[in-house]
Write a protein that holds these residues in place. Structure first.
Motif, PDB file in Angstrom:
ATOM      1  N   PHE A   1       0.824  -1.206   0.000  1.00  0.00           N
ATOM      2  CA  PHE A   1       0.000   0.000   0.000  1.00  0.00           C
ATOM      3  C   PHE A   1       0.859   1.256   0.000  1.00  0.00           C
ATOM      4  O   PHE A   1       2.086   1.209   0.028  1.00  0.00           O
ATOM      5  CB  PHE A   1      -0.907  -0.002   1.223  1.00  0.00           C
ATOM      6  CG  PHE A   1      -1.756  -1.236   1.345  1.00  0.00           C
ATOM      7  CD1 PHE A   1      -3.002  -1.304   0.740  1.00  0.00           C
ATOM      8  CD2 PHE A   1      -1.305  -2.342   2.057  1.00  0.00           C
ATOM      9  CE1 PHE A   1      -3.781  -2.448   0.844  1.00  0.00           C
ATOM     10  CE2 PHE A   1      -2.076  -3.484   2.174  1.00  0.00           C
ATOM     11  CZ  PHE A   1      -3.318  -3.537   1.568  1.00  0.00           C
TER      12      PHE A   1
ATOM     13  N   GLU B   1       1.086   3.829   2.341  1.00  0.00           N
ATOM     14  CA  GLU B   1       1.748   4.311   3.550  1.00  0.00           C
ATOM     15  C   GLU B   1       2.374   3.149   4.316  1.00  0.00           C
ATOM     16  O   GLU B   1       1.733   2.548   5.165  1.00  0.00           O
ATOM     17  CB  GLU B   1       0.727   5.006   4.459  1.00  0.00           C
ATOM     18  CG  GLU B   1       0.328   6.397   4.035  1.00  0.00           C
ATOM     19  CD  GLU B   1       1.405   7.429   4.349  1.00  0.00           C
ATOM     20  OE1 GLU B   1       2.373   7.078   5.071  1.00  0.00           O
ATOM     21  OE2 GLU B   1       1.286   8.556   3.863  1.00  0.00           O
TER      22      GLU B   1
ATOM     23  N   MET C   1       7.533  -4.226   3.702  1.00  0.00           N
ATOM     24  CA  MET C   1       6.200  -4.594   3.203  1.00  0.00           C
ATOM     25  C   MET C   1       6.321  -5.520   1.986  1.00  0.00           C
ATOM     26  O   MET C   1       5.559  -6.482   1.850  1.00  0.00           O
ATOM     27  CB  MET C   1       5.407  -3.336   2.810  1.00  0.00           C
ATOM     28  CG  MET C   1       4.849  -2.522   3.954  1.00  0.00           C
ATOM     29  SD  MET C   1       3.650  -3.425   4.953  1.00  0.00           S
ATOM     30  CE  MET C   1       2.263  -3.488   3.824  1.00  0.00           C
TER      31      MET C   1
ATOM     32  N   THR D   1      -3.740  -4.654   6.136  1.00  0.00           N
ATOM     33  CA  THR D   1      -2.580  -5.470   5.771  1.00  0.00           C
ATOM     34  C   THR D   1      -2.749  -6.884   6.310  1.00  0.00           C
ATOM     35  O   THR D   1      -2.507  -7.865   5.601  1.00  0.00           O
ATOM     36  CB  THR D   1      -1.288  -4.868   6.357  1.00  0.00           C
ATOM     37  OG1 THR D   1      -1.235  -3.499   6.016  1.00  0.00           O
ATOM     38  CG2 THR D   1      -0.070  -5.580   5.816  1.00  0.00           C
TER      39      THR D   1
ATOM     40  N   GLU E   1      -4.805   1.093   8.982  1.00  0.00           N
ATOM     41  CA  GLU E   1      -4.367   0.410   7.761  1.00  0.00           C
ATOM     42  C   GLU E   1      -3.646  -0.898   8.025  1.00  0.00           C
ATOM     43  O   GLU E   1      -3.690  -1.805   7.202  1.00  0.00           O
ATOM     44  CB  GLU E   1      -3.480   1.345   6.948  1.00  0.00           C
ATOM     45  CG  GLU E   1      -4.274   2.512   6.370  1.00  0.00           C
ATOM     46  CD  GLU E   1      -3.410   3.409   5.504  1.00  0.00           C
ATOM     47  OE1 GLU E   1      -2.809   2.901   4.547  1.00  0.00           O
ATOM     48  OE2 GLU E   1      -3.324   4.608   5.792  1.00  0.00           O
ATOM     49  N   TYR E   2      -2.974  -1.009   9.189  1.00  0.00           N
ATOM     50  CA  TYR E   2      -2.259  -2.270   9.428  1.00  0.00           C
ATOM     51  C   TYR E   2      -3.240  -3.432   9.554  1.00  0.00           C
ATOM     52  O   TYR E   2      -2.872  -4.590   9.323  1.00  0.00           O
ATOM     53  CB  TYR E   2      -1.351  -2.172  10.668  1.00  0.00           C
ATOM     54  CG  TYR E   2      -2.075  -2.067  11.989  1.00  0.00           C
ATOM     55  CD1 TYR E   2      -2.515  -3.217  12.636  1.00  0.00           C
ATOM     56  CD2 TYR E   2      -2.318  -0.841  12.585  1.00  0.00           C
ATOM     57  CE1 TYR E   2      -3.190  -3.136  13.844  1.00  0.00           C
ATOM     58  CE2 TYR E   2      -2.980  -0.751  13.777  1.00  0.00           C
ATOM     59  CZ  TYR E   2      -3.407  -1.894  14.408  1.00  0.00           C
ATOM     60  OH  TYR E   2      -4.086  -1.811  15.595  1.00  0.00           O
TER      61      TYR E   2
ATOM     62  N   SER F   1       1.857   3.325   8.256  1.00  0.00           N
ATOM     63  CA  SER F   1       0.636   2.923   8.942  1.00  0.00           C
ATOM     64  C   SER F   1       0.190   1.509   8.571  1.00  0.00           C
ATOM     65  O   SER F   1      -0.707   0.964   9.199  1.00  0.00           O
ATOM     66  CB  SER F   1      -0.483   3.932   8.657  1.00  0.00           C
ATOM     67  OG  SER F   1      -0.509   4.267   7.300  1.00  0.00           O
ATOM     68  N   CYS F   2       0.838   0.927   7.557  1.00  0.00           N
ATOM     69  CA  CYS F   2       0.449  -0.426   7.166  1.00  0.00           C
ATOM     70  C   CYS F   2       1.147  -1.502   7.967  1.00  0.00           C
ATOM     71  O   CYS F   2       0.834  -2.680   7.865  1.00  0.00           O
ATOM     72  CB  CYS F   2       0.708  -0.645   5.686  1.00  0.00           C
ATOM     73  SG  CYS F   2      -0.483   0.218   4.683  1.00  0.00           S
ATOM     74  N   LEU F   3       2.136  -1.083   8.764  1.00  0.00           N
ATOM     75  CA  LEU F   3       2.784  -2.048   9.656  1.00  0.00           C
ATOM     76  C   LEU F   3       2.223  -1.844  11.058  1.00  0.00           C
ATOM     77  O   LEU F   3       1.959  -0.710  11.467  1.00  0.00           O
ATOM     78  CB  LEU F   3       4.295  -1.830   9.660  1.00  0.00           C
ATOM     79  CG  LEU F   3       5.021  -2.247   8.382  1.00  0.00           C
ATOM     80  CD1 LEU F   3       6.398  -1.626   8.301  1.00  0.00           C
ATOM     81  CD2 LEU F   3       5.127  -3.761   8.295  1.00  0.00           C
TER      82      LEU F   3
END
Lengths: 263, 314
Positions: free
Chosen positions: A95, A97, A164, B214, B210-211, A100-102
């Motif tokens: 994604f 960002e 990611m 994911t 958002e995580y 914020s995706c982790l």
């Protein structure tokens, strides 16, 4: 058989009084090992389409039309269990960002290994760790052991996006969906990530669906291109054709708007 | 390390302030230990003699400092009404109240986490809505009243236990736990309802991050995502709440112990207050202060364990 085939795909939102058509009549396909770029402004429906392929659209409050065939099976008509078998194993997604995706309170290692923990139950903890470290080195994180034990906030933006990608690649998927993966990064890091994705595409025959609003990025990475506007497909074709001989007015305008750098 | 040292100093200072206020309060409020021991018919001479014997005629600051010095050495004085050293009196009763508090805390955390997550899994469904309403209702029932209801239902209707019964932990620890279970439930239920409410909203806020998407993109089920990813993030605000709850539970146990007729700290605190047995009251209040400070300290450590981003801020 095509790896991915999208037929008459549409999305209708039902979260307000009147239904709203956000994607309509989209058709395209992607070969094994190909890179398809989807370009369009925000609101063009490109991210919605990507999320639908990854099976990440909510089930309520919207209606999905048409078909999305992945390796011959319609993703839109799968039940949740079937879909979960694909997710993280055959279809992976990165994604915009990486920050914020982790998960901020989880170390990098377990997050990279997660798809293995879900899909390869037979693997031992040591095997998973070894595989994760291998993948971290594959995405050119030289200090893989240290990264493995770090928390997301201890890494730079570029490193996080590499993480990611490593997490997405850990199960050797067939399709990687990259939704604006370099938009939040600075230009030099952006170029490195593009190179990395191209290398993974060549080395591992990984098909990539690359979504961006940035035409010059799309041109660098894609084999074929899809232009979208207001939820509809404007034009599609091989990358040279689209850039050298655009047919539609909207595509011409987009190309004309790329800043030219004189050397 | 520096952080913990700073924390320790501030804890000691707080304790010092608490000890002073407690001691000063008993010097100011009306009522006299000597009078209450001898009865209101006693002659003035005998009261004065007893006051001198108890050291009550010395100046305030002198009395405070000598008391504080003794406390540091572990001597909290002698109870006026029980005739026992305060330290031993408290040590005798502490395991009862502490066990009850720990039991309530375990129940609160152990019940609220799965309930809240289940409500979040089916967020805004009929199940979630009815649980929410029930929760709101349970939250507003005071623990002592719940205690009365529980005693009536399990003790008098179902006859599962003898109301007002109690077995010392020294005699039979299993039976002792059994008698503490209902009071612990009475204390835990309203706290559990509050935890569920807080946790539900924390989880739903986190679930939009958002995580979480994911995590779903890796093929995890909703419950897996909630337990593995969302919960730890959502617990960060809850740790503070549970920390405060422990202090509240100890205070709340005073009333609940009366309802269930359990001879814990609450019991001796109440009798000591009415008898102006100030060494006991002071000792118990100091103890509560120590427990609250320790719990806060623990919360800080836990906070840093859960949220690694705080670790780097020193």
């Amino acid at each position: 058989m095509k790896l991915l085939e999208v037929v008459d795909f549409g999305i209708e939102f039902h979260d307000h009084d009147r239904p709203e058509q956000v994607v309509e009549g989209v058709n395209f396909s992607l070969e094994q090992g190909g890179i398809l770029g989807i370009v369009g402004e925000s609101g063009s429906g490109k991210s919605m389409t990507a999320l639908a392929i990854a099976g990440l659209l909510p089930r309520k409050k919207l209606k999905k039309e048409g078909h999305i065939y992945f390796e011959g099976k319609d993703v839109l008509r799968m039940d949740r269990t079937e879909l979960r078998e694909l997710q993280g194993d055959e279809i992976c997604m990165i994604f915009q960002e990486p920050q914020s995706c982790l998960n901020p309170v989880m170390r990098i290692g377990p997050q990279v290994e997660e798809a293995l923990r879900v899909h390869r139950k037979e693997m031992s903890a040591e095997e998973r760790r070894a595989r994760a470290l291998e993948r971290l080195r594959d995405v050119e994180l030289t200090d893989a052991e240290r990264v493995y034990d770090s928390y997301p906030h201890e890494l730079s933006g570029g490193m996080r996006q590499r993480v990611m990608i490593a997490a997405a690649m850990v199960g050797s998927p067939h399709l990687l969906i990259a939704d604006e993966p370099t938009t939040a990064l600075d230009v030099t890091v952006q170029a490195q990530i593009i190179q990395l994705l191209k290398r993974l595409n060549e080395d591992e025959k990984l098909a990539i669906l690359f979504i961006s609003h940035d035409l010059s990025l799309i041109r660098q990475i894609s084999h074929s291109v899809l232009v979208m506007q207001h939820g509809k497909l404007v034009e599609s074709g091989p990358v040279e054709r689209i850039f050298e001989d655009p047919q539609e007015e909207y595509t011409k305008n987009l190309i004309a708007a790329i800043p030219k750098v004189k050397l | 390390m520096k952080y913990f040292f700073r924390k320790l100093i501030s804890m000691l200072l707080t304790l010092l302030a608490v000890s002073f206020i407690v001691f000063a309060a008993f010097a100011v409020i009306p009522g006299d230990a000597a009078v209450s021991r001898l009865g209101s018919n006693a002659t003035e001479e005998s009261v004065a003699a007893l006051r001198a014997e108890m050291g009550l005629d010395r100046p305030f600051l002198e009395r405070y400092l000598s008391w504080l010095g003794d406390c540091v050495k572990g001597d909290f004085g002698t109870s006026i009404s029980y005739g026992m050293p305060v330290g031993q009196l408290i040590l005798d009763k502490l395991p009862i109240t502490l066990t009850m508090t720990v039991l309530s805390l375990i129940l609160t955390v152990g019940l609220s986490v799965p309930i809240a997550l289940l409500m979040c899994k089916y967020a805004r469904s009929r199940f979630d809505r009815s649980m929410y309403g029930l929760n709101q209702f349970v939250m507003s029932i005071p623990a002592f009243f719940l205690g009365i209801l529980l005693t009536w239902f399990f003790g008098m209707v179902l006859k599962w236990f003898r109301p007002g019964g109690y077995v010392s932990y020294k005699k039979d620890f299993g039976a002792f736990l059994g008698y503490l279970l209902l009071p612990a439930i009475a204390i835990a239920i309203p706290k559990c309802a509050m935890s569920v409410k807080l946790l539900r909203s924390a989880v739903l806020t986190e679930a939009d991050k958002e995580y979480v998407r994911t995590a779903y993109s890796r093929g995890m089920s909703t419950m897996e995502v909630l337990y593995r990813h969302v919960l730890k993030n959502a617990l960060i605000p809850l740790i503070t709440f549970w920390g405060m709850t422990v202090a509240d539970m100890i205070a709340g146990s005073i009333v609940v112990e009366q309802v269930f007729n359990i001879p814990g700290l609450g019991r001796i605190l109440l009798t000591s207050i009415s008898r102006r047995d100030y060494p006991v009251v002071e000792g118990i209040i100091l103890l509560i202060a120590v427990v609250v400070l320790l719990v806060n300290f623990l919360v800080d450590i836990l906070y840093r364990k859960v949220d690694p981003r705080l670790e780097d801020q020193g």
